[in-house]
Design a protein around this motif. Structure first.
Motif, PDB file in Angstrom:
ATOM      1  N   MET A   1      -7.232  -4.157   1.966  1.00  0.00           N
ATOM      2  CA  MET A   1      -6.542  -4.331   0.861  1.00  0.00           C
ATOM      3  C   MET A   1      -7.716  -4.691  -0.324  1.00  0.00           C
ATOM      4  N   ILE A   2      -7.580  -3.891  -1.428  1.00  0.00           N
ATOM      5  CA  ILE A   2      -8.614  -4.131  -2.574  1.00  0.00           C
ATOM      6  C   ILE A   2      -8.010  -4.860  -3.574  1.00  0.00           C
ATOM      7  N   LEU A   3      -8.339  -5.879  -3.852  1.00  0.00           N
ATOM      8  CA  LEU A   3      -7.786  -6.861  -5.161  1.00  0.00           C
ATOM      9  C   LEU A   3      -8.482  -6.508  -6.383  1.00  0.00           C
ATOM     10  N   CYS A   4      -7.716  -6.063  -7.190  1.00  0.00           N
ATOM     11  CA  CYS A   4      -7.843  -5.706  -8.828  1.00  0.00           C
ATOM     12  C   CYS A   4      -7.670  -6.797  -9.760  1.00  0.00           C
ATOM     13  N   ILE A   5      -8.787  -7.201 -10.328  1.00  0.00           N
ATOM     14  CA  ILE A   5      -8.698  -8.440 -11.037  1.00  0.00           C
ATOM     15  C   ILE A   5      -8.537  -8.052 -12.512  1.00  0.00           C
ATOM     16  N   THR A   6      -7.416  -8.294 -13.197  1.00  0.00           N
ATOM     17  CA  THR A   6      -6.987  -8.023 -14.480  1.00  0.00           C
ATOM     18  C   THR A   6      -6.205  -9.001 -15.152  1.00  0.00           C
ATOM     19  N   HIS A   7      -5.168  -8.640 -16.172  1.00  0.00           N
ATOM     20  CA  HIS A   7      -4.256  -9.634 -16.937  1.00  0.00           C
ATOM     21  C   HIS A   7      -3.087  -8.933 -16.934  1.00  0.00           C
ATOM     22  N   TYR A  12      -2.828   1.422 -18.570  1.00  0.00           N
ATOM     23  CA  TYR A  12      -3.674   2.717 -18.446  1.00  0.00           C
ATOM     24  C   TYR A  12      -4.919   2.597 -17.473  1.00  0.00           C
ATOM     25  N   THR A  13      -5.991   2.048 -17.823  1.00  0.00           N
ATOM     26  CA  THR A  13      -7.172   1.961 -16.931  1.00  0.00           C
ATOM     27  C   THR A  13      -6.761   1.318 -15.396  1.00  0.00           C
ATOM     28  N   ILE A  14      -6.255   0.293 -15.352  1.00  0.00           N
ATOM     29  CA  ILE A  14      -5.969  -0.214 -14.294  1.00  0.00           C
ATOM     30  C   ILE A  14      -5.060   0.678 -13.399  1.00  0.00           C
ATOM     31  N   ASP A  15      -4.116   1.252 -13.927  1.00  0.00           N
ATOM     32  CA  ASP A  15      -3.225   1.939 -13.243  1.00  0.00           C
ATOM     33  C   ASP A  15      -3.836   3.314 -12.786  1.00  0.00           C
ATOM     34  N   LEU A  16      -4.895   3.927 -13.502  1.00  0.00           N
ATOM     35  CA  LEU A  16      -5.519   4.948 -12.746  1.00  0.00           C
ATOM     36  C   LEU A  16      -6.488   4.617 -11.813  1.00  0.00           C
ATOM     37  N   VAL A  17      -7.130   3.448 -11.874  1.00  0.00           N
ATOM     38  CA  VAL A  17      -7.904   3.055 -10.624  1.00  0.00           C
ATOM     39  C   VAL A  17      -7.019   3.007  -9.498  1.00  0.00           C
ATOM     40  N   GLN A  18      -6.047   2.097  -9.630  1.00  0.00           N
ATOM     41  CA  GLN A  18      -5.186   2.027  -8.406  1.00  0.00           C
ATOM     42  C   GLN A  18      -4.752   2.964  -7.909  1.00  0.00           C
ATOM     43  N   GLN A  19      -4.261   3.966  -8.670  1.00  0.00           N
ATOM     44  CA  GLN A  19      -3.592   5.242  -8.242  1.00  0.00           C
ATOM     45  C   GLN A  19      -4.674   6.125  -7.346  1.00  0.00           C
ATOM     46  N   HIS A  20      -6.074   6.037  -7.712  1.00  0.00           N
ATOM     47  CA  HIS A  20      -6.939   6.871  -7.011  1.00  0.00           C
ATOM     48  C   HIS A  20      -6.982   6.151  -5.889  1.00  0.00           C
ATOM     49  N   LEU A  21      -7.092   4.862  -5.813  1.00  0.00           N
ATOM     50  CA  LEU A  21      -7.577   3.955  -4.683  1.00  0.00           C
ATOM     51  C   LEU A  21      -6.440   4.360  -3.545  1.00  0.00           C
ATOM     52  N   GLU A  22      -5.074   4.323  -3.895  1.00  0.00           N
ATOM     53  CA  GLU A  22      -4.208   4.968  -2.976  1.00  0.00           C
ATOM     54  C   GLU A  22      -4.255   6.331  -2.665  1.00  0.00           C
ATOM     55  N   GLN A  23      -4.772   7.267  -3.395  1.00  0.00           N
ATOM     56  CA  GLN A  23      -5.001   8.360  -3.130  1.00  0.00           C
ATOM     57  C   GLN A  23      -6.335   8.507  -2.005  1.00  0.00           C
ATOM     58  N   LEU A  24      -7.055   7.595  -2.083  1.00  0.00           N
ATOM     59  CA  LEU A  24      -8.073   7.598  -0.889  1.00  0.00           C
ATOM     60  C   LEU A  24      -7.758   6.971   0.394  1.00  0.00           C
ATOM     61  N   GLY A  25      -6.455   6.258   0.437  1.00  0.00           N
ATOM     62  CA  GLY A  25      -6.057   5.799   1.397  1.00  0.00           C
ATOM     63  C   GLY A  25      -6.536   4.168   1.349  1.00  0.00           C
ATOM     64  N   TYR A  26      -6.705   3.589   0.238  1.00  0.00           N
ATOM     65  CA  TYR A  26      -6.849   2.054   0.236  1.00  0.00           C
ATOM     66  C   TYR A  26      -5.942   1.259  -0.583  1.00  0.00           C
ATOM     67  N   PRO A  27      -4.947   0.617   0.056  1.00  0.00           N
ATOM     68  CA  PRO A  27      -3.884  -0.009  -0.806  1.00  0.00           C
ATOM     69  C   PRO A  27      -4.547  -1.178  -1.401  1.00  0.00           C
ATOM     70  N   SER A  28      -4.008  -1.353  -2.807  1.00  0.00           N
ATOM     71  CA  SER A  28      -4.627  -2.383  -3.704  1.00  0.00           C
ATOM     72  C   SER A  28      -3.533  -3.262  -4.163  1.00  0.00           C
ATOM     73  N   PHE A  29      -3.844  -4.574  -4.665  1.00  0.00           N
ATOM     74  CA  PHE A  29      -3.017  -5.362  -5.417  1.00  0.00           C
ATOM     75  C   PHE A  29      -3.555  -5.902  -6.655  1.00  0.00           C
ATOM     76  N   ARG A  30      -2.676  -5.760  -7.650  1.00  0.00           N
ATOM     77  CA  ARG A  30      -3.163  -6.095  -8.919  1.00  0.00           C
ATOM     78  C   ARG A  30      -2.837  -7.693  -9.253  1.00  0.00           C
ATOM     79  N   PHE A  31      -3.893  -8.289  -9.523  1.00  0.00           N
ATOM     80  CA  PHE A  31      -3.926  -9.723  -9.905  1.00  0.00           C
ATOM     81  C   PHE A  31      -4.004  -9.922 -11.302  1.00  0.00           C
TER      82      PHE A  31
END
Length: 320
Positions: A1-7, A12-31
């Motif tokens: 799991m990749i941790l995405c630290i934001t607020h 927009y930007t957070i969503d785009l990065v998480q979407q591409h991580l998912e496409q690469l086969g890496y689940p992420s969690f928005r913190f």
């Protein structure tokens, strides 16, 4: 799991990065860092096999041992429960900040950017300018001071061609909503106000004539550059958004090499760099923001910045 630290207000930007991580086969969690004290349950304990760091968010359990990488985008101030007695607010903020950094310090995995280096750079513009100069970039003559006499001498030495700005941003958004002090051209009638510097130290810099302003997004060796024709305002963020027209810009290889050297000196795989192109074609470095905004360049110019962030982070994880 990749941790995405934001607020919680990030879009927009957070969503785009998480979407591409998912496409690469890496689940992420928005913190959402601002909600750490209100929407997360923490559980840190010492077990027979060593320390364990866990957070719960709704039905999701986040164990530090399961995190393989971190995208550090933003760290915001904690939200305080409105029902909390004011007398307990300092203790709430202190203890939750301590608890947050205990969890983050446990993440011995690839980061973009490492939080300690990120904060060291963003919190010291003199360090940035020194490193930029060492990397071969041109920088403006600069004074940091809390003394009116120093500031007035600097103003006179530059024949009144001086701008003034705060070291830190009051606003954390690109549109400058909320408290905001833009880079401001110092006028002669403002000089007597420099006596108030003792209450708030500021940065004075020589005014750099400009043909274009550049926002350069550096992602681990990749460059994405947007430019603006020099606006009438000293700080383009104060201009109407209907006036701002981003254009793609190709940096000369020599400037890319110097910026790469700068980022290596600072230890940052990511940063948003502001530069000026003067009317004579010379380039002048202003600053690097390790958490700088770039969504407008992706949105209006089609730059694949989010995709590159995701891909570069995955590369760091696979080569760790």
């Amino acid at each position: 799991m990749i941790l995405c630290i934001t607020h919680s207000q990030d879009t927009y930007t957070i969503d785009l990065v998480q979407q591409h991580l998912e496409q690469l086969g890496y689940p992420s969690f928005r913190f959402n860092s601002d909600e750490f004290g209100t929407r997360y349950r923490l559980r840190y304990r010492l077990t027979a096999s060593g320390p364990q760091y866990q957070l719960e968010h709704g039905l999701t359990l986040i164990d530090a041992a399961d995190i393989t990488g971190v995208w550090y985008r933003k760290l915001w101030e904690l939200k305080v429960p409105p029902s909390l007695d004011a007398a307990y607010v300092p203790a709430f903020i202190k203890e939750y900040n301590t608890s947050l950094h205990i969890f983050l310090d446990a993440l011995d995995v690839p980061w973009m950017n490492r939080i300690d280096l990120d904060h060291a750079v963003s919190g010291n513009k003199l360090l940035q300018l020194t490193a930029a100069q060492a990397a071969g970039l041109a920088v403006p003559q600069t004074l940091f001071s809390n003394h009116a006499e120093d500031a007035i001498r600097f103003y006179d030495d530059h024949n009144g061609d001086v701008v003034v700005k705060l070291h830190g941003a009051l606003s954390k958004t690109m549109d400058g909503r909320g408290n905001f002090f833009p880079t401001t051209r110092l006028r002669k009638e403002d000089v007597p106000m420099l006596e108030s510097l003792s209450a708030c130290p500021m940065i004075l810099q020589e005014y750099i004539p400009k043909d274009r302003e550049l926002r350069i997004v550096y992602v681990d060796g990749e460059f994405f550059t947007g430019s603006l024709r020099a606006p009438d305002t000293t700080d383009w963020r104060t201009a109407s958004t209907t006036v701002i027209q981003w254009e793609p810009f190709v940096l000369p290889p020599a400037q890319e090499e110097k910026i790469s050297r700068l980022m290596q000196l600072l230890g940052l795989p990511f940063g948003a760099i502001d530069m000026i192109v003067q009317p004579d074609g010379q380039y002048v470095f202003l600053e690097v923001n390790p958490q700088g905004e770039w969504g407008m360049l992706q949105k209006y110019l089609g730059f694949p910045i989010a995709e590159t962030i995701a891909e570069k982070l995955v590369q760091k994880i696979t080569h760790a």
